[in-house]
Design a protein around this motif. Structure first.
Motif, PDB file in Angstrom:
ATOM      1  N   LEU A 112      46.135  40.462  44.972  1.00 46.12           N
ATOM      2  CA  LEU A 112      45.690  39.439  44.033  1.00 46.12           C
ATOM      3  C   LEU A 112      44.693  40.040  43.058  1.00 46.12           C
ATOM      4  O   LEU A 112      43.866  40.884  43.436  1.00 46.12           O
ATOM      5  N   GLY A 116      43.131  35.455  41.304  1.00 44.77           N
ATOM      6  CA  GLY A 116      44.054  34.961  42.312  1.00 44.77           C
ATOM      7  C   GLY A 116      45.517  35.091  41.962  1.00 44.77           C
ATOM      8  O   GLY A 116      46.369  34.561  42.680  1.00 44.77           O
ATOM      9  N   ALA A 143      40.886  42.232  46.004  1.00 44.79           N
ATOM     10  CA  ALA A 143      40.777  40.850  46.474  1.00 44.79           C
ATOM     11  C   ALA A 143      40.527  39.903  45.315  1.00 44.79           C
ATOM     12  O   ALA A 143      39.984  40.287  44.272  1.00 44.79           O
ATOM     13  N   ALA A 144      40.934  38.652  45.505  1.00 50.19           N
ATOM     14  CA  ALA A 144      40.603  37.595  44.543  1.00 50.19           C
ATOM     15  C   ALA A 144      39.154  37.199  44.783  1.00 50.19           C
ATOM     16  O   ALA A 144      38.841  36.246  45.504  1.00 50.19           O
ATOM     17  N   SER A 210      41.523  36.501  49.601  1.00 48.86           N
ATOM     18  CA  SER A 210      41.047  35.537  48.609  1.00 48.86           C
ATOM     19  C   SER A 210      39.752  34.891  49.071  1.00 48.86           C
ATOM     20  O   SER A 210      39.674  34.362  50.189  1.00 48.86           O
ATOM     21  N   GLU A 212      38.451  32.210  47.662  1.00 43.69           N
ATOM     22  CA  GLU A 212      38.660  30.762  47.601  1.00 43.69           C
ATOM     23  C   GLU A 212      39.355  30.238  48.846  1.00 43.69           C
ATOM     24  O   GLU A 212      39.038  29.154  49.347  1.00 43.69           O
ATOM     25  N   ASP A 213      40.296  31.023  49.375  1.00 42.03           N
ATOM     26  CA  ASP A 213      41.039  30.597  50.565  1.00 42.03           C
ATOM     27  C   ASP A 213      40.390  31.064  51.860  1.00 42.03           C
ATOM     28  O   ASP A 213      40.961  30.889  52.945  1.00 42.03           O
TER      29      ASP A 213
END
Length: 274
Positions: A112, A116, A143-144, A210, A212-213
């Motif tokens: 990512l 993302g 990474a995101a 990620s 965010e995840d």
């Protein structure tokens, strides 16, 4: 490079986990025209099928999987990544042409970007010699996530590393506790994790996933064979757990021998003058 290899043939050769081309061109390729290639799947939550130059080479490739390096003909590879089971005649989720130079050791990474979105990148791995007693540490931000600092033993080693950049240094071999923090802060994003940095190796650490995840993670790739011969001063010194304590005494002994040599030369000169 236009030859096509069936999945069955690729499987029988044990190359399903890497990029490869079939046919006589591969069999007859000179060793100098080869490269070592690994593939890392760093897109979380998506199992994929990977194609190279039209051939399915990695079916059901799961996130977090890193293939072993394999020897391949150097050249241009058209990579396509599809969601597992998707029609390969359709639109790929990722597509990129990657140049693999002769003699290189490379890792192709599906990952990512900072926002993302999935992308493909190829990194050339540094396999040059390292000093005796040392190990090479490389960190790649795939990474995101925003820019990060990478710390070893709580001290920043790499600062402000952005996706998809990398940084590298040589450190004393040994085990270090590494973590990843948001740049300029002490906010831990990944880790800590113990890294076993053996002498004469290149250790590549990928920060992937990620933010965010909440799927950020580390993946380590280790390449060996970068050992250097000990330096002339140290060549006969027996290593061990107490090297740090023994070294001052050893150095002092060398200094005394040198001083004795100088005094002996002065005495000999004095006799000749007399």
């Amino acid at each position: 490079m236009n030859s096509r290899t069936s999945v069955a043939a690729a499987t029988s050769l044990g190359v399903c986990g890497v990029l490869a081309l079939g046919g006589a061109a591969t069999a007859n390729a000179a060793e100098d025209d080869q490269a070592m290639v690994s593939v890392f799947h760093a897109v979380p939550g998506l199992t994929v099928d990977v194609y190279a130059n039209g051939d399915e080479l990695i079916p059901d490739f799961e996130p977090g999987t890193l293939t072993e390096p394999q020897s391949l003909p150097a050249g241009s590879y058209d990579l396509e990544v599809f969601q597992a089971g998707a029609d390969p005649q359709g639109e790929p989720a990722l597509q990129k042409t990657v140049e693999v130079p002769a003699g290189a050791n490379a890792t192709v990474v599906a990952h990512l970007d900072a926002d993302g979105e999935p992308e493909l990148n190829a990194f050339v791995n540094d396999t040059s010699k390292v000093a005796a007693g040392d190990s090479r540490l490389t960190v790649r931000h795939v990474a995101a996530a925003p820019a990060v600092d990478v710390r070893a033993g709580g001290q920043p080693v790499f600062k402000g590393l952005e996706n998809p950049k990398e940084d590298t240094t040589e450190v004393a071999a040994g085990t270090v506790a590494a973590d990843v923090v948001l740049a300029g802060t002490d906010d831990i994003a990944i880790g800590p994790a113990d890294l076993d940095l053996k002498e004469g190796t290149t250790n590549i650490v990928y920060a992937w996933g990620s933010a965010e995840d909440d799927s950020l993670a580390l993946k380590t790739q280790t390449l060996s064979g970068m050992d250097s011969a000990p330096s002339g001063v140290n060549a006969g010194f027996a290593g061990g757990a107490n090297d740090a304590d023994a070294w001052p005494a050893y150095a002092a002994g060398v200094g005394l021998l040198a001083l004795a040599g100088v005094l002996g030369a002065r005495r000999l000169a004095a006799r000749h003058r007399g």
